[in-house]
Every structure is written in structure tokens, then in C-alpha cells.
Design a protein around this motif. Structure first.
Motif, PDB file in Angstrom:
ATOM      1  N   GLN A   7       0.783  -1.222   0.000  1.00 53.16           N
ATOM      2  CA  GLN A   7       0.000   0.000   0.000  1.00 53.16           C
ATOM      3  C   GLN A   7       0.822   1.282   0.000  1.00 53.16           C
ATOM      4  O   GLN A   7       0.523   2.233   0.710  1.00 53.16           O
ATOM      5  CB  GLN A   7      -0.952   0.012   1.215  1.00 53.16           C
ATOM      6  N   GLU A   8       1.840   1.277  -0.814  1.00 54.46           N
ATOM      7  CA  GLU A   8       2.597   2.499  -1.020  1.00 54.46           C
ATOM      8  C   GLU A   8       1.671   3.504  -1.714  1.00 54.46           C
ATOM      9  O   GLU A   8       1.023   3.176  -2.696  1.00 54.46           O
ATOM     10  CB  GLU A   8       3.805   2.186  -1.912  1.00 54.46           C
ATOM     11  N   LYS A   9       1.598   4.724  -1.188  1.00 55.77           N
ATOM     12  CA  LYS A   9       0.697   5.723  -1.785  1.00 55.77           C
ATOM     13  C   LYS A   9       1.278   6.270  -3.083  1.00 55.77           C
ATOM     14  O   LYS A   9       2.435   6.690  -3.105  1.00 55.77           O
ATOM     15  CB  LYS A   9       0.483   6.886  -0.814  1.00 55.77           C
ATOM     16  N   ALA A  10       0.466   6.273  -4.105  1.00 56.90           N
ATOM     17  CA  ALA A  10       0.978   6.676  -5.413  1.00 56.90           C
ATOM     18  C   ALA A  10       0.048   7.663  -6.109  1.00 56.90           C
ATOM     19  O   ALA A  10      -1.161   7.666  -5.895  1.00 56.90           O
ATOM     20  CB  ALA A  10       1.167   5.437  -6.289  1.00 56.90           C
ATOM     21  N   ILE A  11       0.647   8.508  -6.941  1.00 58.58           N
ATOM     22  CA  ILE A  11      -0.096   9.423  -7.808  1.00 58.58           C
ATOM     23  C   ILE A  11       0.116   8.939  -9.246  1.00 58.58           C
ATOM     24  O   ILE A  11       1.251   8.645  -9.629  1.00 58.58           O
ATOM     25  CB  ILE A  11       0.472  10.869  -7.714  1.00 58.58           C
ATOM     26  N   ALA A  12      -0.969   8.832 -10.002  1.00 62.59           N
ATOM     27  CA  ALA A  12      -0.852   8.426 -11.410  1.00 62.59           C
ATOM     28  C   ALA A  12      -0.988   9.664 -12.285  1.00 62.59           C
ATOM     29  O   ALA A  12      -1.875  10.488 -12.074  1.00 62.59           O
ATOM     30  CB  ALA A  12      -1.937   7.413 -11.752  1.00 62.59           C
ATOM     31  N   VAL A  13      -0.089   9.805 -13.253  1.00 62.65           N
ATOM     32  CA  VAL A  13      -0.084  10.999 -14.094  1.00 62.65           C
ATOM     33  C   VAL A  13      -0.208  10.632 -15.577  1.00 62.65           C
ATOM     34  O   VAL A  13       0.536   9.792 -16.082  1.00 62.65           O
ATOM     35  CB  VAL A  13       1.218  11.805 -13.896  1.00 62.65           C
ATOM     36  N   GLY A  14      -1.176  11.273 -16.242  1.00 65.21           N
ATOM     37  CA  GLY A  14      -1.335  11.033 -17.676  1.00 65.21           C
ATOM     38  C   GLY A  14      -1.319  12.339 -18.444  1.00 65.21           C
ATOM     39  O   GLY A  14      -1.703  13.391 -17.921  1.00 65.21           O
ATOM     40  N   LYS A  46      -5.326  10.937  -9.263  1.00 65.78           N
ATOM     41  CA  LYS A  46      -4.865  10.887 -10.655  1.00 65.78           C
ATOM     42  C   LYS A  46      -4.739  12.320 -11.157  1.00 65.78           C
ATOM     43  O   LYS A  46      -5.624  13.136 -10.915  1.00 65.78           O
ATOM     44  CB  LYS A  46      -5.860  10.138 -11.523  1.00 65.78           C
ATOM     45  N   VAL A  47      -3.664  12.600 -11.840  1.00 67.23           N
ATOM     46  CA  VAL A  47      -3.440  13.951 -12.371  1.00 67.23           C
ATOM     47  C   VAL A  47      -3.430  13.888 -13.899  1.00 67.23           C
ATOM     48  O   VAL A  47      -2.752  13.039 -14.483  1.00 67.23           O
ATOM     49  CB  VAL A  47      -2.095  14.517 -11.859  1.00 67.23           C
ATOM     50  N   PHE A  48      -4.215  14.768 -14.518  1.00 72.79           N
ATOM     51  CA  PHE A  48      -4.218  14.842 -15.974  1.00 72.79           C
ATOM     52  C   PHE A  48      -3.535  16.134 -16.401  1.00 72.79           C
ATOM     53  O   PHE A  48      -3.868  17.211 -15.895  1.00 72.79           O
ATOM     54  CB  PHE A  48      -5.645  14.864 -16.513  1.00 72.79           C
ATOM     55  N   ALA A  49      -2.634  16.024 -17.320  1.00 71.26           N
ATOM     56  CA  ALA A  49      -2.042  17.221 -17.901  1.00 71.26           C
ATOM     57  C   ALA A  49      -2.545  17.300 -19.330  1.00 71.26           C
ATOM     58  O   ALA A  49      -2.787  16.282 -19.969  1.00 71.26           O
ATOM     59  CB  ALA A  49      -0.524  17.116 -17.874  1.00 71.26           C
ATOM     60  N   VAL A  81       3.749   7.850 -10.704  1.00 73.89           N
ATOM     61  CA  VAL A  81       3.920   7.000 -11.887  1.00 73.89           C
ATOM     62  C   VAL A  81       3.345   7.689 -13.116  1.00 73.89           C
ATOM     63  O   VAL A  81       2.170   8.046 -13.145  1.00 73.89           O
ATOM     64  CB  VAL A  81       3.229   5.631 -11.712  1.00 73.89           C
ATOM     65  N   PHE A  82       4.174   7.864 -14.131  1.00 71.76           N
ATOM     66  CA  PHE A  82       3.745   8.448 -15.396  1.00 71.76           C
ATOM     67  C   PHE A  82       3.298   7.350 -16.341  1.00 71.76           C
ATOM     68  O   PHE A  82       3.953   6.310 -16.433  1.00 71.76           O
ATOM     69  CB  PHE A  82       4.894   9.263 -16.020  1.00 71.76           C
ATOM     70  N   ASP A  83       2.198   7.603 -17.040  1.00 72.62           N
ATOM     71  CA  ASP A  83       1.673   6.573 -17.922  1.00 72.62           C
ATOM     72  C   ASP A  83       2.530   6.380 -19.170  1.00 72.62           C
ATOM     73  O   ASP A  83       2.460   5.360 -19.835  1.00 72.62           O
ATOM     74  CB  ASP A  83       0.235   6.909 -18.333  1.00 72.62           C
ATOM     75  N   ASP A  84       3.320   7.408 -19.509  1.00 78.88           N
ATOM     76  CA  ASP A  84       4.168   7.310 -20.703  1.00 78.88           C
ATOM     77  C   ASP A  84       5.628   7.172 -20.305  1.00 78.88           C
ATOM     78  O   ASP A  84       6.014   7.518 -19.197  1.00 78.88           O
ATOM     79  CB  ASP A  84       4.009   8.569 -21.564  1.00 78.88           C
ATOM     80  N   ASP A  85       6.411   6.690 -21.246  1.00 81.83           N
ATOM     81  CA  ASP A  85       7.846   6.553 -20.983  1.00 81.83           C
ATOM     82  C   ASP A  85       8.509   7.913 -20.828  1.00 81.83           C
ATOM     83  O   ASP A  85       8.320   8.805 -21.642  1.00 81.83           O
ATOM     84  CB  ASP A  85       8.520   5.801 -22.135  1.00 81.83           C
TER      85      ASP A  85
END
Ligand SMILES: Nc1nc2c(ncn2[C@@H]2O[C@H](COP(=O)(O)OP(=O)(O)OP(=O)(O)O)[C@@H](O)[C@H]2O)c(=O)[nH]1
Ligand SMILES: [Mg+2]
Length: 421
Positions: A7-14, A46-49, A81-85
Motif C-alpha cells: 500500500q505504497e501511496k501513489a499518484i498516477a499521471v497522464g 490521478k493527475v491529468f495534464a 507513476v507516469f503513464d508514458d515513458d
């Protein structure tokens, strides 16, 4: 990120670009969230740019990076974590702004694979992929080191260390490649020893239901779970249904969009065995909102691996689910691996394929035709053999090329095969 880290807290970015609309980015982030969960983390936001083009230095832009920093601080998140490389430089720049570990989808998938790999081959493949991923990023550690050490004057030391690190990694990579070559050779030997066998590979997007279907077609034993990449080792087993030829079913690693290219390369040999199969079942989860995409990704991978279309049967799975009722494709094979409904039709299709290129013949040889009998055993699949005082009676699947040799001894032709269409 380690899989043991519960349960490491994570932010997902797309990042939404003009070519990638927001709803698609959202669906991709949903998948990223599943990957993060699989790896033992929990997505807190989740963060959207949105940009017209990626930013060269930070991918999402400096302002958005500051926003991610604030989000990280608000949640005390440990991971972004970024969804893209991300390029090594982009990750480095982002980590200067964001007080958390910054990784991309590839690193996350590599981490999951590392946590799951069991067989020697899978472990070797994953380690190789990890090292190839790390190699261009080694400068990162060095820049941290040199900063800690105080910059000017220590740079020479840092560079030397970096060179040493790189050499160690390169040596290890070539060692692992040798290992893989050896494993591949022994596998080829095994493959040859079962040349008479009809092989059926089950492939498809991760979580499509491959292992569940594998268990249906064999005596079972494969792990099927509602997780991404539950299966990492290609596994093969005798088919449990009656078939005209000895039949082996192969379960494989799933596909996913944006699969790290190091992993593709490392798993190529495993996949190549699967694609060398006589028949490839491409399993598609029709209950998934993005099943069309997933199907296209599967097709692309199979195309890249050089699988001829006529060796592929598309299997539309999970038709028992309410969200799958829209499927009314008459051409496709629909079934539920979970309930078993429709599996019988798949088995018929597999049998048909096995019979193609040959015929099941009932033959009777006088005892003095022992040479021809030996020949028959050589080239065909003998199903039954009965020895009487006068003759040997045999039921066998005989390949097209050899039928003329035995035609004179045929006692019936009622079991003709389904001809190639
Ligand atoms: N409702 C329903 N669920 C299914 C069906 N087939 C598989 N599942 C479920 O889908 C999930 C994934 O199934 P698996 O067989 O592990 O899928 P897989 O393709 O092997 O997945 P990976 O090995 O992770 O790539 C499990 O929870 C299964 O029970 C089906 O026909 N209907
Ligand atoms: Mg599986």
C-alpha cells in the motif's frame, strides 16, 4: 518500487495530447491504476495534464510538475507513476521538483515482472530487461553522488565510478544473454522431440482469461486471477479432450499496451515458441470497455512476431458477463472460459484444424507388410491398433502427403477429414 511494499501511496499521471483525447487517457490511467495495485501500491489521486505537445524537459511542463509536487505533499505520497515513458533526463528533472520517487509505466511493469517471475528463464529475461532499462539511467545515481560529494573536484571520481558501474552492468547483460541462448537451445531440443504433437498456444491481452481457458482445455493447474500479469511463465500441458492427434496446450504471458520494449525483446523467445505453435488462440475479453483496442494490440504483436493469420483463431471470452451482451459477431467464436459455455465449439474448431492436411484412415495390413507398417508409425498418428491372426488393423491420422502409400490398405473412408477451406 518494491512489490513487497504494501500500500505504497501513489499518484498516477497522464498526458492528454490533441491526438489522445481525455477519455482515452482516463482509460489508460485506469489500467495504470490496476498495474499499481498489482504491484502493491494504492492510487490516491490521478493527475491529468493537457498540452499540445510533450514538454522536452519535464514531459508535462514545469507548472504541472509543481502541481504534482503539491498533490504529493498533500497526500504524503511516496511514488509518482507516469503513464508514458520518460527519458532519463525527464525523470531526473521531475525528481528535482517532486519530493517522491518518479517512475514510468515501463519501470512499473518491469517491477511487476520481477516480483512474479518464477522459472529460471523468466527470471533471466526480467533481469536482462531491467538492466537494459537501468543502463542509460545510471548517470542519475552519479549526479546524486556528485552533488552529495560537493561537485567540482569530485567529478573525476564520480565519472570513474560511473564507468565501473556501467561495465559491471554490461558484463552482467552479456552473461544473461548467454544464459538465455543456452535455455533457448535446450528448449528447441524439446520442441523437436515433440514434432508429432499438435500445439495450441493461448495468447491475448493480460487478464483476458487465457489461464482460465487453459485450465478448461487441460487437466488444469494454471493460476487464474483477476490481476494483471498473473501468468509470467509459458506453461504447456496435454489437452484433456479427445483429439485426433496428441495435443499440447500452451499458456502464455499477456500483452499490454506500451509494453516496455526491453521486455518485448527479452520475452521474444518465450513468445516465439508460442507463435511456432500449429494453432494460436487469440483470447479477447469482450466484457472489457476497450476490448477492440486490446484486440488490435494483440493483432499487432502477433503480426510483429510473424504469425500467419490463418493460424489464428479469435476467441471472444467472458460472454457470460452482462457487459458482454453487445457481442453478436457471427463470424467469431464466443465462449465463457469461466462457465464453460461455448468451449465445446472451440474444441470442435481445434479438432478440425488438427485434421486439416490429413485424414483419419482405417487400415488393415497383412502381417508381411511390416515395412509399410513401420512407415505408417513413422509418419502418422496411430490412434488404435488391433492385431488379429491375419492382419494388423489400425486407425490413424495420416498426413496428406502419405495417404497414397496406404490407400490400398484402407478398409473404410467414412472418417474423412474436414478439408482445408
Ligand atoms: N466472468 C468471467 N470471468 C472470467 C472468464 N474467464 C476468465 N475470467 C476471470 O478473469 C480473470 C482473469 O483470468 P485469467 O485466466 O487469469 O486471465 P489471463 O489472461 O490468464 O491473465 P494474465 O495471466 O494475468 O495475463 C479471473 O478473475 C478469471 O476468473 C469468463 O469467461 N467469464
Ligand atoms: Mg494467465
Amino acid at each position: 518500487m518494491s512489490s513487497g511494499n504494501v500500500q505504497e501511496k501513489a499518484i498516477a499521471v497522464g498526458l492528454a495530447l490533441p491526438t489522445v483525447p481525455r477519455n482515452v487517457v482516463e482509460e489508460h490511467l485506469d489500467e495504470l491504476e490496476k498495474l499499481i495495485e498489482t504491484s502493491g501500491g494504492v492510487v490516491v489521486e490521478k493527475v491529468f495534464a493537457k498540452r499540445t505537445a510533450p514538454d522536452a524537459a519535464t514531459w508535462i511542463g514545469k507548472g504541472k510538475a509543481e502541481h504534482v509536487k503539491a498533490v504529493v505533499e498533500r497526500h504524503h505520497a511516496a511514488l509518482v507513476v507516469f503513464d508514458d515513458d520518460l527519458s532519463p533526463a525527464q525523470a531526473r528533472n521531475l525528481e528535482r521538483v517532486i519530493p517522491a520517487k518518479v517512475i514510468d509505466r515501463s519501470a512499473l511493469i518491469l517491477d511487476i515482472f520481477a516480483g512474479r517471475a518464477r522459472s529460471r528463464e523468466a527470471r533471466t529475461q526480467v533481469e536482462l530487461a531491467q538492466l537494459e532499462y537501468i543502463l542509460p539511467r545510471l548517470t542519475r545515481q552519479w549526479s546524486h553522488l556528485s552533488r552529495q560529494a560537493g561537485g567540482i573536484g569530485t567529478r573525476g571520481v564520480g565519472e570513474t565510478q560511473l564507468e565501473i558501474d556501467r561495465r559491471i552492468v554490461r558484463n552482467r547483460i552479456s552473461h544473461l544473454k548467454d544464459d538465455l541462448r543456452r535455455i533457448e537451445q535446450s528448449r528447441q531440443t524439446q520442441r523437436k522431440s515433440r514434432a508429432a504433437t499438435f500445439t495450441v498456444a493461448i495468447v491475448g491481452y493480460t487478464n483476458a482469461g487465457k489461464s482460465t481457458l487453459f485450465n478448461r482445455l487441460t487437466s488444469g493447474g494454471a493460476v487464474a486471477e483477476d490481476k494483471l500479469f498473473a501468468t509470467l511463465d509459458a506453461r504447456s500441458q496435454r489437452a484433456a479432450f479427445e483429439a485426433p492427434r496428441p495435443t499440447v496446450i500452451i499458456d502464455t504471458v499477456g500483452f499490454i499496451r506500451k509494453l516496455p520494449h526491453h521486455l518485448v525483446a527479452s520475452f521474444r523467445s518465450t513468445m516465439e515458441e508460442a507463435v511456432a505453435a500449429d494453432l494460436v488462440l487469440h483470447v479477447i475479453d469482450v466484457s472489457h470497455p476497450q476490448y477492440e483496442d486490446q484486440r488490435a494490440i494483440g493483432e499487432e504483436v502477433l503480426g510483429d512476431l510473424g504469425v500467419a493469420r490463418d493460424r489464428i483463431i479469435e476467441v471472444y471470452n467472458k460472454t457470460d458477463r452482462a457487459d458482454a451482451v453487445h457481442i453478436r459477431r457471427r463470424v467469431a467464436l464466443t465462449l465463457s472460459a469461466l462457465t464453460g459455455r461455448g468451449v465445446d465449439r472451440l474444441i470442435v474448431a481445434i479438432r478440425d484444424r488438427e485434421l486439416r492436411g490429413g485424414e483419419v484412415m482405417q487400415l488393415e495390413f497383412p502381417h508381411h507388410e511390416s515395412r509399410l507398417l513401420a512407415k505408417l508409425h513413422d509418419v502418422s498418428e496411430v490412434h488404435e491398433q488391433q492385431i488379429t491372426d491375419h492382419a494388423v488393423r489400425i486407425t490413424a491420422w495420416v498426413p496428406q502427403s502419405a495417404i497414397h502409400l496406404f490407400e490400398n490398405f484402407s478398409i473404410t473412408n467414412s472418417l474423412k477429414s474436414v478439408k482445408v477451406s
